[in-house]
Write a protein that holds these residues in place. Structure first.
Motif, mmCIF file in Angstrom:
data_model
loop_
_atom_site.group_PDB
_atom_site.id
_atom_site.type_symbol
_atom_site.label_atom_id
_atom_site.label_comp_id
_atom_site.label_asym_id
_atom_site.label_seq_id
_atom_site.Cartn_x
_atom_site.Cartn_y
_atom_site.Cartn_z
ATOM 1 N N ARG A 164 6.433 -4.910 11.275
ATOM 2 C CA ARG A 164 5.114 -5.533 11.190
ATOM 3 C C ARG A 164 4.363 -5.029 9.973
ATOM 4 N NH1 ARG A 164 2.312 -5.301 17.031
ATOM 5 N NH2 ARG A 164 0.926 -6.791 15.985
ATOM 6 N N TYR A 165 4.456 -3.740 9.702
ATOM 7 C CA TYR A 165 3.811 -3.190 8.508
ATOM 8 C C TYR A 165 4.412 -3.805 7.241
ATOM 9 C CZ TYR A 165 2.103 0.526 11.662
ATOM 10 O OH TYR A 165 1.520 1.229 12.685
ATOM 11 N N ARG A 166 5.725 -3.919 7.214
ATOM 12 C CA ARG A 166 6.387 -4.463 6.035
ATOM 13 C C ARG A 166 5.947 -5.906 5.793
ATOM 14 N NH1 ARG A 166 10.921 -1.719 4.155
ATOM 15 N NH2 ARG A 166 12.048 -3.634 3.605
ATOM 16 N N SER A 167 5.862 -6.674 6.867
ATOM 17 C CA SER A 167 5.420 -8.054 6.724
ATOM 18 C C SER A 167 3.983 -8.122 6.220
ATOM 19 C CB SER A 167 5.552 -8.771 8.069
ATOM 20 O OG SER A 167 5.090 -10.109 7.979
ATOM 21 N N ALA A 168 3.107 -7.275 6.772
ATOM 22 C CA ALA A 168 1.710 -7.271 6.342
ATOM 23 C C ALA A 168 1.576 -6.879 4.877
ATOM 24 C CB ALA A 168 0.897 -6.314 7.219
ATOM 25 N N LEU A 169 2.438 -5.985 4.408
ATOM 26 C CA LEU A 169 2.388 -5.534 3.019
ATOM 27 C C LEU A 169 3.081 -6.502 2.064
ATOM 28 C CD1 LEU A 169 3.117 -1.749 3.621
ATOM 29 C CD2 LEU A 169 0.967 -2.720 2.794
ATOM 30 N N GLY A 170 3.669 -7.565 2.605
ATOM 31 C CA GLY A 170 4.315 -8.559 1.757
ATOM 32 C C GLY A 170 5.728 -8.221 1.365
ATOM 33 N N VAL A 171 6.370 -7.287 2.070
ATOM 34 C CA VAL A 171 7.759 -6.933 1.793
ATOM 35 C C VAL A 171 8.656 -7.973 2.460
ATOM 36 C CG1 VAL A 171 9.536 -5.160 1.973
ATOM 37 C CG2 VAL A 171 7.138 -4.498 1.719
ATOM 38 N N LEU A 172 9.441 -8.671 1.668
ATOM 39 C CA LEU A 172 10.287 -9.745 2.183
ATOM 40 C C LEU A 172 11.596 -9.193 2.753
ATOM 41 C CD1 LEU A 172 9.840 -12.332 -0.716
ATOM 42 C CD2 LEU A 172 8.667 -12.293 1.509
ATOM 43 N N PRO A 173 12.249 -9.923 3.649
ATOM 44 C CA PRO A 173 13.558 -9.484 4.145
ATOM 45 C C PRO A 173 14.520 -9.229 2.987
ATOM 46 C CG PRO A 173 12.750 -11.337 5.444
ATOM 47 C CD PRO A 173 11.795 -11.184 4.291
ATOM 48 N N GLY A 174 15.203 -8.110 3.055
ATOM 49 C CA GLY A 174 16.144 -7.753 2.001
ATOM 50 C C GLY A 174 15.543 -6.943 0.878
ATOM 51 N N GLN A 175 14.212 -6.884 0.794
ATOM 52 C CA GLN A 175 13.581 -6.065 -0.236
ATOM 53 C C GLN A 175 13.471 -4.622 0.219
ATOM 54 O OE1 GLN A 175 9.808 -8.101 -1.056
ATOM 55 N NE2 GLN A 175 10.618 -8.770 -3.027
ATOM 56 N N TRP A 249 -2.137 4.521 3.941
ATOM 57 C CA TRP A 249 -0.949 5.192 3.415
ATOM 58 C C TRP A 249 0.075 5.456 4.527
ATOM 59 C CZ3 TRP A 249 0.751 9.802 5.306
ATOM 60 C CH2 TRP A 249 -0.156 10.637 5.950
ATOM 61 N N GLN A 250 -0.420 5.683 5.734
ATOM 62 C CA GLN A 250 0.511 5.961 6.833
ATOM 63 C C GLN A 250 1.392 4.746 7.114
ATOM 64 O OE1 GLN A 250 -2.863 6.127 7.004
ATOM 65 N NE2 GLN A 250 -3.549 7.986 8.033
ATOM 66 N N GLN A 251 0.783 3.552 7.117
ATOM 67 C CA GLN A 251 1.552 2.343 7.370
ATOM 68 C C GLN A 251 2.550 2.092 6.245
ATOM 69 O OE1 GLN A 251 -1.745 2.831 7.579
ATOM 70 N NE2 GLN A 251 -2.754 1.300 8.871
ATOM 71 N N ALA A 252 2.124 2.327 5.002
ATOM 72 C CA ALA A 252 3.028 2.146 3.864
ATOM 73 C C ALA A 252 4.194 3.126 3.936
ATOM 74 C CB ALA A 252 2.263 2.312 2.554
ATOM 75 N N LEU A 253 3.923 4.347 4.396
ATOM 76 C CA LEU A 253 4.998 5.338 4.521
ATOM 77 C C LEU A 253 6.002 4.908 5.593
ATOM 78 C CD1 LEU A 253 6.129 8.094 3.681
ATOM 79 C CD2 LEU A 253 4.701 9.128 5.463
ATOM 80 N N VAL A 254 5.523 4.461 6.735
ATOM 81 C CA VAL A 254 6.423 3.999 7.793
ATOM 82 C C VAL A 254 7.235 2.799 7.308
ATOM 83 C CG1 VAL A 254 6.535 3.010 10.112
ATOM 84 C CG2 VAL A 254 4.956 4.889 9.637
ATOM 85 N N ALA A 255 6.607 1.932 6.519
ATOM 86 C CA ALA A 255 7.276 0.722 6.035
ATOM 87 C C ALA A 255 8.269 0.997 4.918
ATOM 88 C CB ALA A 255 6.233 -0.281 5.543
ATOM 89 N N SER A 256 8.202 2.159 4.308
ATOM 90 C CA SER A 256 8.974 2.427 3.092
ATOM 91 C C SER A 256 10.461 2.604 3.375
ATOM 92 C CB SER A 256 8.437 3.671 2.391
ATOM 93 O OG SER A 256 8.727 4.841 3.146
ATOM 94 N N PRO A 368 -1.950 -2.770 8.173
ATOM 95 C CA PRO A 368 -2.640 -2.433 6.923
ATOM 96 C C PRO A 368 -3.217 -3.671 6.250
ATOM 97 C CG PRO A 368 -0.290 -2.560 6.522
ATOM 98 C CD PRO A 368 -0.488 -2.777 8.010
ATOM 99 N N ALA A 369 -4.031 -3.421 5.246
ATOM 100 C CA ALA A 369 -4.505 -4.516 4.408
ATOM 101 C C ALA A 369 -3.317 -5.127 3.673
ATOM 102 C CB ALA A 369 -5.531 -4.000 3.400
ATOM 103 N N PRO A 370 -3.407 -6.397 3.298
ATOM 104 C CA PRO A 370 -2.273 -7.034 2.604
ATOM 105 C C PRO A 370 -1.889 -6.289 1.335
ATOM 106 C CG PRO A 370 -3.898 -8.669 3.269
ATOM 107 C CD PRO A 370 -4.521 -7.328 3.520
ATOM 108 N N GLY A 371 -0.614 -6.319 1.029
ATOM 109 C CA GLY A 371 -0.128 -5.709 -0.199
ATOM 110 C C GLY A 371 -0.524 -6.518 -1.413
ATOM 111 N N ALA A 372 -0.222 -5.984 -2.572
ATOM 112 C CA ALA A 372 -0.576 -6.659 -3.814
ATOM 113 C C ALA A 372 0.158 -7.982 -3.942
ATOM 114 C CB ALA A 372 -0.240 -5.762 -5.010
#
Length: 563
Positions: A164-175, A249-256, A368-372
């Motif tokens: 869910r964090y990855r999707s919110a940050l705009g990280v696509l499947p496979g990225q 930053w916590q959500q971005a870390l979990v999503a990383s 989190p807030a949307p990614g760039a």
């Protein structure tokens, strides 16, 4: 609650509501202490949350029953009320400049006066920290409370929300999401390699990687958000996600997928939740014998003077579950128990009976807030890997045009500049081979009209592409329109529809090969991702031919290729 720096304020805001919820016997007031050099943003945060706030000097007049702070550098008036000091990072692992002298002090250690008065209690996350503190100052003996780490507990609880964090940050499947994190100071990653986020974006294909930056709140406070924005402006335009210093930053870390860091706490948190770690810096201010110091030898180094992609790929390939377990086990004890233990401590210090409600446990961080947004302009590199009469296989690699240097062409590899219609840099749009309209989905006839408008508005472009109802439409200067759709045999790792830029890249590659883009299948591969496209020309017309010669002319003028 002491409000002295953003770093320390965020920590108490994170845990105190979870401890004192629903208890009408307790009134919480925030005392604003402006004496820190890193106080910028504290009042803004308090006001945004509508916290009851008073000037710190009034503390002597209000006779509190307990002071809670995550900043140890406090000047507290005489009194008999206790002070509970929470860590605002992981333990006591760093020497920091001492505002009261020309030397340094151990981060997290309270002033001598509070220890001598036996008023301070220091929360620790591991028993080893008790011995460490005692070796630095005997006055800490008997003044520590083992509570664990509430932030670590929340990171663990948030693991199930990773996708869910990855999707919110705009990280696509496979990225893959690369998290760059820096503490503050001249020996930090930001102090040693301030341009590293931009270098990563320039070298990592945009279809395969996203990059996020987590800076210590003291960097934001010390320089100001405006200055930080100026320093990272081009990187942000190229797709860099920067996290708010108070949240995210916590959500971005979990999503990383991988952490590039230094001797700061976020790097250690990344190792603790199982992420591969590369150290791009590690300051001498780290304290020997601590878990943070042990990470110095346990984690591999990133050599910023060498190409970065291979080092990241090696770190991902070589990583194994539990790699840093021995290191992090010396930093975190009693996982999952931090909030109940803190609650027990706070009510004991207040002299109040605990409420009947059971204590809360750690909760997942909110979305989190949307990614760039992705970059508006990309330098597109296509390489032919296989060619048959009715099918072509192509490796597609795209990089932010504002950052990347030249990419060489060969007989089987081509490059061109693709710009979104919203690109504000006219230097790029005037040099673009392809103009893209990605924000709307058009019906076929409307899409063709939009393509005509784009090629009229951008007379230097050779192609224009838009999103259509069943794929994409790519228009050629000269009248032809190519319908690009995903074939039924697309692989499970393929994305469902081509984006206009990928569709235009497939058409452009055919044109450079001299292959009519009609009835031909083009397989685009971006790293591990694959996408099989079918190209059909609508109302075929003569295709402009001199693309290759035009590229040479553009290069002679110093413009991006295929301009």
């Amino acid at each position: 609650m002491a409000a002295r720096t953003v770093t320390s304020l965020v920590r108490v805001l994170d845990v105190v509501p979870e401890i004192l919820h629903d208890d009408a016997r307790i009134t919480v007031v925030f005392g604003y202490d402006p004496t820190s050099a890193f106080n910028d943003g504290v009042l803004d945060l308090l006001r945004s949350l509508r916290c009851r706030t008073m000037p710190w000097p009034q503390l002597a007049e209000c006779d509190p029953d307990l002071v809670i702070s995550a900043s140890e550098n406090l000047t507290v008036p005489p009194g008999d009320y206790p002070i509970l000091v929470l860590p605002h990072g992981i333990g006591f692992q760093k020497q920091v400049p001492d505002s009261a002298s020309a030397g340094t002090r151990l981060s997290g250690l309270v002033p001598d006066a509070l220890l001598a008065a036996r008023r301070a209690w220091l929360a620790v996350s591991h028993p080893a920290q008790e011995a460490q503190l005692a070796s630095f100052h005997p006055g800490t003996a008997g003044r520590t409370v083992l509570v664990g780490d509430p932030c670590y507990d929340r990171l663990l609880a948030s693991g199930r929300w990773r996708e869910r964090y990855r999707s919110a940050l705009g990280v696509l499947p496979g990225q893959r999401l690369v998290l760059v994190t820096s503490t503050w100071g001249t020996e930090s990653l930001a102090g040693r390699h301030p341009g590293l986020p931009a270098e990563l974006l320039a070298q990592l294909p945009a279809d395969e990687y996203r990059v996020a930056l987590v800076l210590h709140p003291n960097v934001w406070s010390g320089h100001g958000a405006w200055q930080v924005g100026v320093l990272q402006r081009t990187a942000v335009e190229a797709g860099l996600t920067t996290t708010d210093p108070t949240n995210g930053w916590q959500q971005a870390l979990v999503a990383s997928d991988l952490v590039v860091g230094d001797h700061g706490s976020v790097t250690m948190y990344g190792a603790a939740i199982g992420r591969p770690v590369l150290l791009a810096a590690f300051g001498s201010e780290a304290v020997p014998g601590t878990a943070g110091w042990a990470l110095r030898t346990a984690a591999p180094r990133l050599d910023t003077a060498r190409p970065l992609p291979g080092q990241l790929e090696a770190a991902l390939a070589d990583h194994r579950p539990g790699r840093y377990e021995q290191v992090t086990s010396e930093a975190f004890a009693a996982p999952g128990e931090a909030l109940p233990r803190l609650r027990e401590t706070v009510y004991h210090l207040l002299g109040l009976a605990r409420p009947k409600q059971p204590p809360r446990t750690a909760r997942a961080f909110p979305l989190p807030a949307p990614g760039a947004a992705p970059p508006c302009s990309l330098l597109v590199h296509t390489t032919i890997t296989r060619r048959r009469n009715d099918a072509i296989e192509v490796d597609l690699r795209r990089f932010p045009a504002a950052l990347v240097g030249e990419l060489a062409e060969t007989a089987d590899s081509f490059r061109h500049l693709a710009c979104d219609v919203d690109e504000p840099d006219t230097r790029l749009t005037e040099s673009a081979t392809t103009i893209l309209a990605r924000s709307s989905v058009f019906a076929a006839d409307d899409g063709r009209r939009r393509i005509t408008e784009l090629l009229t508005d951008f007379p230097g472009a050779r192609l224009a592409a838009v999103s259509a109802e069943n794929g994409c439409l790519v228009g050629l200067r000269g009248g032809s329109t190519v319908e690009v759709t995903t074939t039924a045999t697309a692989t499970a790792t393929a994305r469902p529809c081509p984006d206009p830029g990928a569709a235009a890249a497939a058409v452009y590659t055919c044109l450079r090969l001299g292959v009519p883009p009609d009835g031909i299948a083009v397989t685009l591969r971006c790293g591990t991702l694959g996408q099989e496209l079918l190209l059909r020309t609508h109302h075929p017309a003569a295709v402009d031919q001199p693309l290759a010669s035009r590229d040479r002319t553009s290069a002679a003028r110093g413009l991006p290729p295929s301009s």
